[in-house]
Design a protein around this motif. Structure first.
Motif: not given
Ligand code: NAG
Ligand code: NAG
Ligand code: NAG
Length: 689
Positions: A479, A485, A496, A510, A512, A518, A522
């Motif tokens: 991230t 996060n 993912w 979320y 990513m 990301e 994302i």
């Protein structure tokens, strides 16, 4: 490799059918969870004579250990004859009540010690069967020695956030058991009167339990020990009752001045069935905490209490002389003998000779924590259950390694006890989740926990060396936005990672790219002014489970929800009533159920009678993903949390570790007993009498 003779055909057939049976077993696998600090302390029960002692070696020699040094042993009580010790122990993976002989009091402390601590004395005997799995606590025997009165959580309540704790009586010769607490009601901390006729206990009252830890706001009830009849609420606001004689009860209460104090009540029983309390009177002054009182007809005028006093960081046992009218005097019991140790939950022998309590058995006798401590599973043939000394444990997908979080740091260890313990990262990291496709890749987040949306917490992928053993570890930041996060969980196809982020100003979920983070793409999964967190991707790829307060944003209550990775199908799975806390969901290997931690069963003991547990109501449960079939796995008064579930079935046996951590006993006393501002002068017991 040596050649082996061909096995007989019958063996092959049997082995074949066993192999066929294996996948069904493995489908349910192993659940591993943490119990806050529990692996770091082991209690035993000790006793001292009820006399003022000085800090001399003869005083230290007067202390005798009454329990056997196995497992954790606590909440002792003497049998009516003073010749046996009743206590709680977690040996063999569940809490049960045990009895062991105690040598008669002798005038010479030395000979008494020897008599009690002879090696080879028989192990304590369990008083109750191990099934059903339940907490068993606060044992007492009636004067005839035939009825064991105790707390058990064996029977579920029909509503969330209601304690399962209730008082039972088991007729030991026949084993027949009777519930003394009405159904739908909880009782804690029972005490049987000297005649055996009455039992006093505390109950959360009609509104149930509202999440309290520091002060339970229980009321004291009395009822007949024989059948629970004539149940009467005797005292509003009180806990931990104890009988000095048939008409005198002591108990503790947190007063409006903030101090825990010990109170005395006179109890009267009328011929028409009435029971009432008169002259409720505080006997310990403000200025220090006094709690968990114990009295005995054998020690008239004396009450043993645990105290926390200004100027002392330790919980000690003291004896208060209440016979001297207004000028209460006291003497110290444990501080002169073991000054820098916490002592819990005193009890006085019926002959009035000794005061018992539990404390750490001490670093000299401390156990080294097990890697995996087996806890009895409600279905041991389908899944096994283990406590680990660390939080956020997760198994690698081949079952060979466990990653967990220490305080602080990220660790990896071989799951079979063969060692391989390594600290992978030394800073604060949480939680742990292994990539499904790339061997030796663990996702975690680095930064403070319980932090705001805008605090920087970064998700990283840690790659262990080729065989997981070498020191070539790489850490890649996934991230990039500099906000909060955390809680990464990878998809089973390895593509993912779902996580929660505070980047919008609210914590939402979320997804990513797993390898490039990301930077590789994302997508937002949930959106709203609340907190979605602690996400877990199902092994079949269909669902993401998470904890959220979206039903009452900011209200402190979390429930478990599920959503498809494409953002459809949102639903709530478990909610532990208004205000309830249900967290840390993790899918079963077949994706059909979830393991999680919850306050669904409220508290099972007065938290003040335990070491500090932030959330003593935390227990481990499972539920089907349609919300049906809630099942309680753990029964104790500790904080259990952060479970995970692996298909790898580990036999339900303790797993030691060749590379041991030190066995020192370490825990904190209840934080709300810490005294910050009070003056330390003038109120040490025994110095101003
Ligand atoms: C139960 O625990 C005790 C003490 O830890 C141990 O000695 C004993 O072997 C255990 N019994 C069983 C049946 O596992
Ligand atoms: C260490 O890991 C890096 C990246 O995974 C790799 O390029 C390098 O060859 C490894 N070095 C050794 C000594 O294994
Ligand atoms: C979303 O995913 C679920 C589960 O895989 C699937 O059943 C559903 O059809 C999908 N919906 C859309 C709109 O793609």
């Amino acid at each position: 490799m040596a050649r082996r003779a061909a096995p007989p055909l019958l063996f092959l057939l049997l082995a074949g059918s066993l192999l066929l049976a294996t996948p069904a077993l493995a489908a349910d696998g192993t659940i591993v969870f943490t119990t806050l600090g529990r692996s770091r302390y082991a209690f035993d029960i000790f006793a001292l004579p009820i006399v003022p002692l000085s800090s001399s070696s003869s005083s230290r020699a007067a202390e005798v250990r009454l329990s056997d040094g196995a497992s954790v042993n606590y909440n002792g009580n003497f049998a009516p004859s003073s010749d046996s010790l009743l206590f709680v122990s977690e040996r063999n993976g569940s809490l049960n009540l045990y009895i062991s002989p105690v040598a008669p009091s002798a005038s010479d402390p030395g000979s008494r010690r020897e008599a009690l601590e002879v090696s080879g004395s028989p192990p304590p005997s369990p008083l109750l069967p191990l099934d059903p799995i339940a907490l068993k606590d606060r044992p007492s025997l009636t004067p005839d020695g035939e009825h064991l009165v105790y707390v058990s959580t064996a029977e579920p309540t029909d509503a969330p956030r209601r304690s399962w704790a209730a008082v039972y009586s088991t007729h030991l010769p026949s084993g027949s058991t009777r519930r003394l607490t009405p159904r739908g009601v909880a009782d804690l901390s029972p005490a049987v009167s000297p005649s055996g006729e009455w039992t006093a206990a505390v109950s959360p009252g009609p509104d149930g339990w509202g999440g309290e830890v520091e002060d339970l706001h229980t009321d004291i009830y009395v009822f007949r020990t024989s059948d629970g009849s004539r149940r009467t609420r005797l005292i509003l606001e009180g806990g931990w009752p104890t009988w000095a004689d048939e008409s005198t009860l002591f108990f503790h209460r947190r007063d409006s001045d903030g101090w825990y104090g010990v109170y005395r009540a006179k109890v009267s029983f009328t011929d028409d069935g009435g029971v009432s309390a008169a002259s409720v009177e505080r006997i310990t002054p403000p200025g220090f905490h006094a709690f968990t009182p114990a009295a005995s007809p054998g020690a008239p005028g004396l009450v043993a209490v645990a105290t926390r006093r200004p100027g002392s960081d330790y919980r000690h046992i003291e004896v208060i002389d209440v016979s001297t009218g207004g000028a209460n005097a006291c003497f110290e019991v444990t501080r002169p003998v073991t000054p820098r140790v916490h002592h819990f939950n005193p009890f006085i022998s019926p002959d009035g000779a000794r005061v018992g309590y539990h404390r750490c058995r001490g670093s000299g006798n401390g156990d080294s924590p097990l890697l995996l401590e087996n806890i009895k599973s409600p279905s041991p043939d389908t899944f096994s259950l283990f406590r680990i000394d660390g939080s956020y444990p997760s198994f690698s997908h081949d079952g060979k390694k466990i990653a967990f979080v220490g305080l602080p740091g990220l660790f990896v260890v071989n799951s079979d006890g063969s060692g391989g313990r390594r600290q992978i990262f030394s800073g604060n990291a949480f939680p742990t989740a292994w990539d499904w496709k790339r061997k030796g890749v663990i996702y975690t987040s680095i930064g403070p926990d319980f932090a705001s949306e805008r605090t920087e917490v970064d998700i990283v992928a840690v790659t262990l060396g080729e065989d997981g053993e070498d020191s070539n570890i790489s850490i890649k930041k996934l991230t990039l936005d500099g906000h909060n996060n955390a809680f990464p969980s990878p998809s089973p196809d390895g593509k993912w990672v779902v996580f929660r982020s505070g980047r919008s100003g609210h914590k939402n979920l979320y997804i990513m790219d797993a390898e490039d983070g990301e930077a590789g793409g994302i997508q937002r999964l949930t959106e709203g002014p609340w907190s979605d967190t602690m996400c877990n991707w199902s092994p079949d790829g269909e669902w993401i489970a998470f904890a959220s307060d979206r039903h009452n944003p900011g209200g402190g209550s979390f429930a478990i929800y599920m959503i498809h990775p494409n953002g459809t199908g949102l639903r709530r799975v478990v909610h532990s009533a208004d205000g309830g806390r249900t967290n840390h969901p993790w899918f079963s290997p077949d994706s059909k159920s979830l393991v999680f931690t919850s306050d669904y069963a409220a508290v099972s003991a007065e938290p003040i009678s335990n070491p500090h547990h932030y959330q003593p109501y935390g227990e481990i449960f499972t539920v089907n993903i349609d919300g049906s079939g809630i099942r309680r796995l753990t029964h104790n008064s500790f904080e259990d949390g952060t479970p995970s579930w692996t298909p790898y079935y580990r036999k339900p046996e303790d797993v030691g570790e060749t590379l041991q951590a030190s066995g020192t006993c370490a825990f904190e006393d209840c934080h709300w007993l810490n005294i910050v501002d009070a003056k330390a002068d003038g109120i040490m017991c025994g110095r101003h009498r």
